[in-house]
Design an enzyme around this catalytic site. Structure first.
Site, PDB file in Angstrom:
ATOM      1  N   ARG A 127       0.687  -1.113   0.002  1.00 36.44           N
ATOM      2  CA  ARG A 127       0.078   0.107   0.188  1.00 36.44           C
ATOM      3  C   ARG A 127       0.796   1.150  -0.114  1.00 36.44           C
ATOM      4  NH1 ARG A 127      -2.951   0.835   4.364  1.00 36.44           N
ATOM      5  NH2 ARG A 127      -3.962   2.287   3.479  1.00 36.44           N
ATOM      6  N   LYS A 189       3.306  -7.023  11.714  1.00 34.24           N
ATOM      7  CA  LYS A 189       2.312  -7.417  10.486  1.00 34.24           C
ATOM      8  C   LYS A 189       2.437  -8.620   9.958  1.00 34.24           C
ATOM      9  CE  LYS A 189       1.336  -5.123   6.172  1.00 34.24           C
ATOM     10  NZ  LYS A 189       0.967  -3.526   5.842  1.00 34.24           N
ATOM     11  N   ARG A 325      -0.502   6.086  18.629  1.00 45.57           N
ATOM     12  CA  ARG A 325       0.412   6.852  19.441  1.00 45.57           C
ATOM     13  C   ARG A 325       0.831   6.178  21.016  1.00 45.57           C
ATOM     14  NH1 ARG A 325      -2.417  12.031  20.663  1.00 45.57           N
ATOM     15  NH2 ARG A 325      -4.063  11.087  20.049  1.00 45.57           N
TER      16      ARG A 325
HETATM   17  C1  BTN Z   1       0.281  -3.824   2.359  1.00 49.06           C
HETATM   18  O1  BTN Z   1       1.255  -2.838   2.090  1.00 49.06           O
HETATM   19  O2  BTN Z   1       0.070  -3.814   3.415  1.00 49.06           O
HETATM   20  C2  BTN Z   1      -0.427  -4.503   1.013  1.00 49.06           C
HETATM   21  C3  BTN Z   1       0.730  -5.622   0.635  1.00 49.06           C
HETATM   22  C4  BTN Z   1       0.164  -6.326  -0.682  1.00 49.06           C
HETATM   23  C5  BTN Z   1       1.006  -7.474  -1.148  1.00 49.06           C
HETATM   24  C6  BTN Z   1       0.261  -8.430  -2.304  1.00 49.06           C
HETATM   25  S1  BTN Z   1       1.560  -9.660  -2.248  1.00 49.06           S
HETATM   26  C7  BTN Z   1       0.191 -10.240  -3.787  1.00 49.06           C
HETATM   27  C8  BTN Z   1      -0.389  -8.716  -4.477  1.00 49.06           C
HETATM   28  N1  BTN Z   1       0.679  -8.557  -5.442  1.00 49.06           N
HETATM   29  C9  BTN Z   1       1.312  -7.141  -5.257  1.00 49.06           C
HETATM   30  O3  BTN Z   1       2.082  -6.781  -5.949  1.00 49.06           O
HETATM   31  N2  BTN Z   1       1.059  -6.901  -3.991  1.00 49.06           N
HETATM   32  C10 BTN Z   1      -0.142  -7.755  -3.376  1.00 49.06           C
END
Ligand code: BTN
Length: 326
Positions: A127, A189, A325
């Protein structure tokens, strides 16, 4: 990926030591050819141990993906809705593959689900323009193309609760969700969701739902992740069966997306509330041009974050990133 490299990965996936001579024999190449190939493994993010007198091994081995094994875990009714499941050894991004596919498909194919998985992504996307670290054979990188005609706000929350359902099925406890769609374990995460949407003619839209789930992140690859993270191996002390996980995840996604289509986000609200790690916590919401702090008060019926300021006034956010926070 070249076929010798593929064969080498298969041989070493059992986690045992294999001598250079035996590997050379199996692949029809010299021992120095084997050595050269093992150098390529590290560029894929695979960690190989080499010990004089013993040979090469991938510590802990790899549980490689196989389409028949994945399909074994998908209910026949959902399997019928899935037009194709594509598995790549390597790809730039499973989301990119489905974005391209959606462009090529004709409108009458829109009701079908397409899935793409890869052992490795060379340009995995996270993201907010971040990269998603995607070494070979270690984690799950899965995308699903799903079409819609109605409002899909809250889809990310539906996907995050679906990942949780799947993890709970394999016995993982203490999962938390952080708006908009991070799956956490003890504040670290474990999985992330990236949804990319394109609109089409006739009110039809395509959602490319990308999921990254950390299963057994190699140490070196993990060192390049710029946020606290965890993988299933650390949580369970076991190497999880990625085929089972992928199959269950596809199955549960198909099931929950159909429920979402019929009932909307309200069918998932209770679950979200149970798992929401930010509820009543002091947080800051970071958007591309702003940072607003307050106390998180859950989500509204559209999946927007509710943030209360000092005067008790609630503001809602439909996108952004939460930082807790201290
Ligand atoms: C995040 O940043 O939390 C989202 C991560 C999403 C990763 C997945 S892996 C499969 C799909 N292909 C990608 O390039 N991204 C998503």
């Amino acid at each position: 990926m070249n076929s010798n490299l593929k064969k080498l990965i298969r041989c070493l996936s059992d986690g045992k030591f294999h001598s250079g001579a035996k590997l050379g024999e199996a692949l029809g190449i010299t021992r120095s050819g084997v050595w050269k190939l093992t150098q390529q493994l590290s560029t894929l993010g695979i960690e190989v141990e080499s010990v004089i007198g013993k040979g090469y091994c991938i510590p802990d081995g790899l549980s490689l993906l196989s389409l028949p094994k994945i399909k074994n875990h998908i209910n026949k009714n959902y399997l019928k809705q899935i037009k194709k499941i594509k598995l790549f050894d390597q790809i730039d991004s499973t989301n990119n593959y489905l974005i391209e596919l959606a462009r090529k498909l004709s409108a009458n194919k829109r009701n079908e689900i397409y899935v793409c998985l890869a052992e490795q992504q060379s340009a995995g996307k996270g993201r907010l323009g971040r990269k998603w670290v995607s070494p070979f054979g270690a984690n799950l990188y899965l995308s699903m193309l799903w079409s819609f005609t109605k409002d899909i706000s809250g889809l990310g929350l539906v996907v995050a609760t679906t990942i949780t359902d799947t993890l709970e099925l394999i016995g993982i406890k203490n999962i938390g969700l952080k708006w908009p769609n991070d799956v956490l374990w003890q504040k670290r995460k474990l999985a992330g969701v990236l949804i990319e949407v394109s609109s089409e003619a006739y009110g039809i839209g395509n959602a490319i739902i990308g999921i990254g789930l950390n299963v057994a992140m190699p140490v070196r690859a993990g060192a390049s992740i710029d946020q606290p993270w965890v993988d299933l191996r650390a949580i369970t002390d076991e190497l999880q069966d990625r085929n089972r996980l992928a199959g269950l995840l596809i199955n549960n996604l198909a099931q929950n997306l159909s429920l979402f289509r019929q009932k909307g986000l309200k069918a998932f609200m209770q679950k979200w509330r149970r798992l929401d790690v930010c509820m009543n916590q002091p947080v800051c919401v970071i958007t591309p041009n702003n940072k607003v702090c307050g106390v998180a008060k859950g989500i509204d019926e559209h999946g927007r974050l509710r943030l209360e300021n000092k005067a008790g006034k609630i503001t809602t956010f439909s996108s952004g990133e939460i930082s807790l926070r201290i």
